[in-house]
Design an enzyme around this catalytic site. Structure first.
Site, PDB file in Angstrom:
ATOM      1  CG  HIS A   1      -0.441   0.281   2.731  1.00  0.00           C
ATOM      2  ND1 HIS A   1      -0.184  -0.989   3.179  1.00  0.00           N
ATOM      3  CD2 HIS A   1       0.147   1.174   3.311  1.00  0.00           C
ATOM      4  CE1 HIS A   1       0.450  -0.549   4.460  1.00  0.00           C
ATOM      5  NE2 HIS A   1       0.551   0.541   4.487  1.00  0.00           N
TER       6      HIS A   1
ATOM      7  CG  HIS B   1       4.002   4.631   5.411  1.00  0.00           C
ATOM      8  ND1 HIS B   1       3.219   5.042   6.334  1.00  0.00           N
ATOM      9  CD2 HIS B   1       3.641   3.253   5.066  1.00  0.00           C
ATOM     10  CE1 HIS B   1       2.149   4.274   6.440  1.00  0.00           C
ATOM     11  NE2 HIS B   1       2.640   3.096   5.712  1.00  0.00           N
TER      12      HIS B   1
ATOM     13  CD  GLU C   1       3.382  -0.613   7.324  1.00  0.00           C
ATOM     14  OE1 GLU C   1       2.878  -1.240   8.330  1.00  0.00           O
ATOM     15  OE2 GLU C   1       2.742   0.149   6.646  1.00  0.00           O
TER      16      GLU C   1
END
Length: 134
Positions: free
Chosen positions: A7, A79, A130
């Site tokens: 994502h 992010h 991440e």
């Protein structure tokens, strides 16, 4: 080592308005808000055919997203999240190459119920990364 893009996370100043915009203007499938107290955020996932968008909104006074929104009042990309098969092996490899893992270096459970780690943006061209174990 990294797999697919899981994502892209966008910090938003108004979660309800942003969710409605993705639903009505873009016709996207928008999930329900979910609080993630361990991360200090409320998230909404937007389902796309090949990935997801994660809308982030501050949860609590100490939310890292609150600070981001103070600097970026209109919101913005916060992010990117990549999938990895073994988060501990990925962490160890990254540390060996000089990358900094944020926090205490131990994975936390993320919004998908899977272990996650964050990597320092200064080590990745200014982008907070991440990693999520799949």
């Amino acid at each position: 080592m990294i797999g697919r893009l899981n994502h892209v996370a966008i910090a938003v100043p108004d979660l309800e308005a942003a969710s409605a915009q993705y639903s009505s203007a873009l016709g996207a499938k928008v999930g329900a808000p979910q609080d993630e107290p361990d991360h200090g955020v409320t998230v909404v996932f937007i389902e796309l055919p090949n990935t997801k968008i994660e809308l982030l909104y501050p949860l609590g006074d100490n939310s890292p997203i609150a600070g981001f929104l103070e600097k970026n009042p209109s919101g913005g990309i916060h992010h990117v999240c990549y999938e990895v098969e073994d988060i501990l092996a990925a962490r160890d490899h990254l540390k060996e190459t000089g990358a900094r893992v944020l926090g205490n270096g131990e994975p936390k459970i993320g919004a998908h119920g899977k272990p996650v780690l964050f990597l320092h943006p200064k080590d990745f061209n200014g982008c907070l990364v991440e990693l999520e174990q799949v």
